[in-house]
Design a protein around this motif. Structure first.
Motif, PDB file in Angstrom:
ATOM      1  N   PRO A 101      46.684  55.311  31.866  1.00 55.76           N
ATOM      2  CA  PRO A 101      45.863  54.935  30.829  1.00 55.76           C
ATOM      3  C   PRO A 101      44.490  54.301  31.359  1.00 55.76           C
ATOM      4  O   PRO A 101      44.783  53.785  32.521  1.00 55.76           O
ATOM      5  N   GLY A 102      43.387  54.631  30.834  1.00 58.06           N
ATOM      6  CA  GLY A 102      42.012  53.959  31.313  1.00 58.06           C
ATOM      7  C   GLY A 102      42.070  52.748  30.589  1.00 58.06           C
ATOM      8  O   GLY A 102      42.874  52.189  29.976  1.00 58.06           O
ATOM      9  N   ILE A 103      41.180  51.910  31.335  1.00 56.85           N
ATOM     10  CA  ILE A 103      40.600  50.838  30.761  1.00 56.85           C
ATOM     11  C   ILE A 103      39.230  50.512  30.403  1.00 56.85           C
ATOM     12  O   ILE A 103      38.411  51.131  31.100  1.00 56.85           O
ATOM     13  N   ASP A 104      39.197  50.209  29.147  1.00 53.12           N
ATOM     14  CA  ASP A 104      37.720  49.978  28.853  1.00 53.12           C
ATOM     15  C   ASP A 104      36.832  48.838  29.439  1.00 53.12           C
ATOM     16  O   ASP A 104      37.540  47.681  29.529  1.00 53.12           O
ATOM     17  N   SER A 105      35.843  48.959  30.274  1.00 58.30           N
ATOM     18  CA  SER A 105      35.279  48.383  31.034  1.00 58.30           C
ATOM     19  C   SER A 105      34.730  47.144  30.317  1.00 58.30           C
ATOM     20  O   SER A 105      34.338  45.905  31.109  1.00 58.30           O
ATOM     21  N   VAL A 106      34.373  47.216  29.175  1.00 59.95           N
ATOM     22  CA  VAL A 106      33.778  46.311  28.238  1.00 59.95           C
ATOM     23  C   VAL A 106      34.722  45.335  27.525  1.00 59.95           C
ATOM     24  O   VAL A 106      34.459  44.021  27.634  1.00 59.95           O
ATOM     25  N   THR A 107      35.533  45.874  26.959  1.00 57.98           N
ATOM     26  CA  THR A 107      36.592  45.267  26.287  1.00 57.98           C
ATOM     27  C   THR A 107      38.019  44.935  27.113  1.00 57.98           C
ATOM     28  O   THR A 107      38.751  44.059  26.284  1.00 57.98           O
ATOM     29  N   ASN A 108      38.209  45.515  28.021  1.00 58.87           N
ATOM     30  CA  ASN A 108      39.493  45.656  28.706  1.00 58.87           C
ATOM     31  C   ASN A 108      40.788  46.164  27.948  1.00 58.87           C
ATOM     32  O   ASN A 108      41.990  45.862  28.475  1.00 58.87           O
ATOM     33  N   GLU A 109      40.309  46.893  26.919  1.00 55.14           N
ATOM     34  CA  GLU A 109      41.396  47.590  26.339  1.00 55.14           C
ATOM     35  C   GLU A 109      42.039  48.774  26.714  1.00 55.14           C
ATOM     36  O   GLU A 109      41.333  49.474  27.423  1.00 55.14           O
ATOM     37  N   LYS A 110      43.277  49.075  26.575  1.00 54.87           N
ATOM     38  CA  LYS A 110      43.815  50.564  27.068  1.00 54.87           C
ATOM     39  C   LYS A 110      43.180  51.623  26.429  1.00 54.87           C
ATOM     40  O   LYS A 110      42.955  51.646  25.043  1.00 54.87           O
ATOM     41  N   LEU A 111      42.910  52.586  27.024  1.00 48.45           N
ATOM     42  CA  LEU A 111      42.417  53.825  26.600  1.00 48.45           C
ATOM     43  C   LEU A 111      43.305  55.056  26.975  1.00 48.45           C
ATOM     44  O   LEU A 111      43.841  54.975  28.111  1.00 48.45           O
ATOM     45  N   ASP A 112      42.974  56.192  25.846  1.00 52.36           N
ATOM     46  CA  ASP A 112      43.593  57.326  26.214  1.00 52.36           C
ATOM     47  C   ASP A 112      42.981  58.409  25.370  1.00 52.36           C
ATOM     48  O   ASP A 112      41.720  58.124  25.066  1.00 52.36           O
ATOM     49  N   ILE A 113      43.177  59.742  25.460  1.00 49.27           N
ATOM     50  CA  ILE A 113      42.664  60.609  24.885  1.00 49.27           C
ATOM     51  C   ILE A 113      42.306  60.330  23.566  1.00 49.27           C
ATOM     52  O   ILE A 113      41.293  60.706  22.812  1.00 49.27           O
ATOM     53  N   ILE A 114      43.234  59.696  22.810  1.00 54.41           N
ATOM     54  CA  ILE A 114      43.136  59.516  21.314  1.00 54.41           C
ATOM     55  C   ILE A 114      41.918  58.444  21.273  1.00 54.41           C
ATOM     56  O   ILE A 114      41.242  58.517  20.398  1.00 54.41           O
ATOM     57  N   SER A 115      41.793  57.610  22.293  1.00 55.08           N
ATOM     58  CA  SER A 115      40.384  56.766  22.070  1.00 55.08           C
ATOM     59  C   SER A 115      39.190  57.600  21.998  1.00 55.08           C
ATOM     60  O   SER A 115      38.272  57.118  21.232  1.00 55.08           O
ATOM     61  N   GLY A 116      39.202  58.607  22.643  1.00 50.95           N
ATOM     62  CA  GLY A 116      38.082  59.705  22.626  1.00 50.95           C
ATOM     63  C   GLY A 116      37.871  60.147  21.325  1.00 50.95           C
ATOM     64  O   GLY A 116      36.658  60.118  20.686  1.00 50.95           O
TER      65      GLY A 116
END
Length: 278
Positions: free
Chosen positions: A42-57
């Motif tokens: 999983p990625g990490i949003d550099s602003v909010t520090n929330e976990k990201l994945d393809i659904i985030s996109g």
């Protein structure tokens, strides 16, 4: 059907290629093993520090903040590998592992796990050599009971609805004319998913965690062992390791469910499975 092709280790990625590959392997019916490429962290949003994945996109696609959309797109899927949630890729890799065509301990490790280059290749060659020597073929492994096992586990992981498209194709390639006549009726499917099989993982896209987290808690073999112990699976089905499903799980000796990422049958994440046929 190349001349002299007597054994195959098929390395697959994403959601559709594993199914087409497995269908071809079953039709060729020479000793073979499927090997997944592993998931992206999983990625990490550099602003909010929330976990990201393809659904985030997908979720920000309609947002008017172009800078934010670009940031999410660039940070959602770092590195290489396949989508890490319980989307079609991980649903079908779990399915194929339970089916017996992929070693269970190779399903959940992420794409950059060192075992994928230092440990798994030699093991795969050893397994394939034994299959060639004993002439155990994919149609010996992919049986009515192993397909049923794989579908029940797909219910228990809250798997993608695409499994209902893909399982009939795998059954066809294994020699069964009709999935719902020969493997599992629509009525039994709905009964199992609604009344018998609970969801055992808190996973994306409906939950919080990824296959990377499942691997950290012991891998898909934890889920399979829990379902075996509950009497929901047939442990006598054959696998590409030369063992039965139950023997493979016993050898792997996975830990008990942690209760946060992977749950027990008695105290599940959700009481009912996530699939229905309408």
């Amino acid at each position: 059907s190349a001349s002299g092709l007597e054994g195959t280790i098929a390395v697959v990625a994403c959601d559709k290629p594993p199914i087409g590959t497995l269908a071809a392997i079953l039709e060729h019916n020479r000793p073979a093993i499927v090997m997944s490429d592993g998931t992206i962290h999983p990625g990490i949003d550099s602003v909010t520090n929330e976990k990201l994945d393809i659904i985030s996109g997908f979720q920000v696609a309609g947002n008017e903040d172009e800078d934010m959309k670009k940031r999410i797109a660039c940070e959602a899927c770092p590195g290489f590998g396949s989508c890490a949630g319980m989307f079609t890729y991980n649903t079908m890799q779990t399915f194929i592992g339970v089916l017996g065509m992929e070693p269970l301990h190779m399903v959940s490790p992420p794409s950059d796990d060192i075992r994928r280059v230092q440990q798994f290749p030699a093991e795969l060659v050893e397994y394939l050599s034994a299959l060639i020597e004993t002439q155990v073929t994919p149609r010996d492994i992919v049986s009515r009971d192993s397909i049923r096992n794989a579908m029940i586990v797909s219910m228990a992981i809250g798997g993608s609805t695409n499994v209902v498209l893909h399982a009939p194709e795998i059954a066809r390639a294994a020699g069964y004319a009709n999935f719902f006549d020969d493997i599992m009726s629509q009525e039994e499917f709905n009964y199992l998913s609604q009344d018998v099989v609970p969801i055992l993982v808190d996973a994306r896209p409906f939950g919080n965690y990824s296959m990377v987290d499942i691997d950290d808690k012991g891998g898909v073999q934890v889920i399979v062992k829990e379902l075996l112990n509950a009497g929901l699976l047939n442990g006598e089905t054959l696998s590409c390791t030369g063992e039965t499903l139950a023997q493979q799980v016993d050898r792997l000796n996975p830990p008990v469910p942690d209760g946060t990422v992977i749950y027990t049958v008695k105290n599940p994440y959700k009481d009912t499975g996530g699939l229905r046929i309408l």
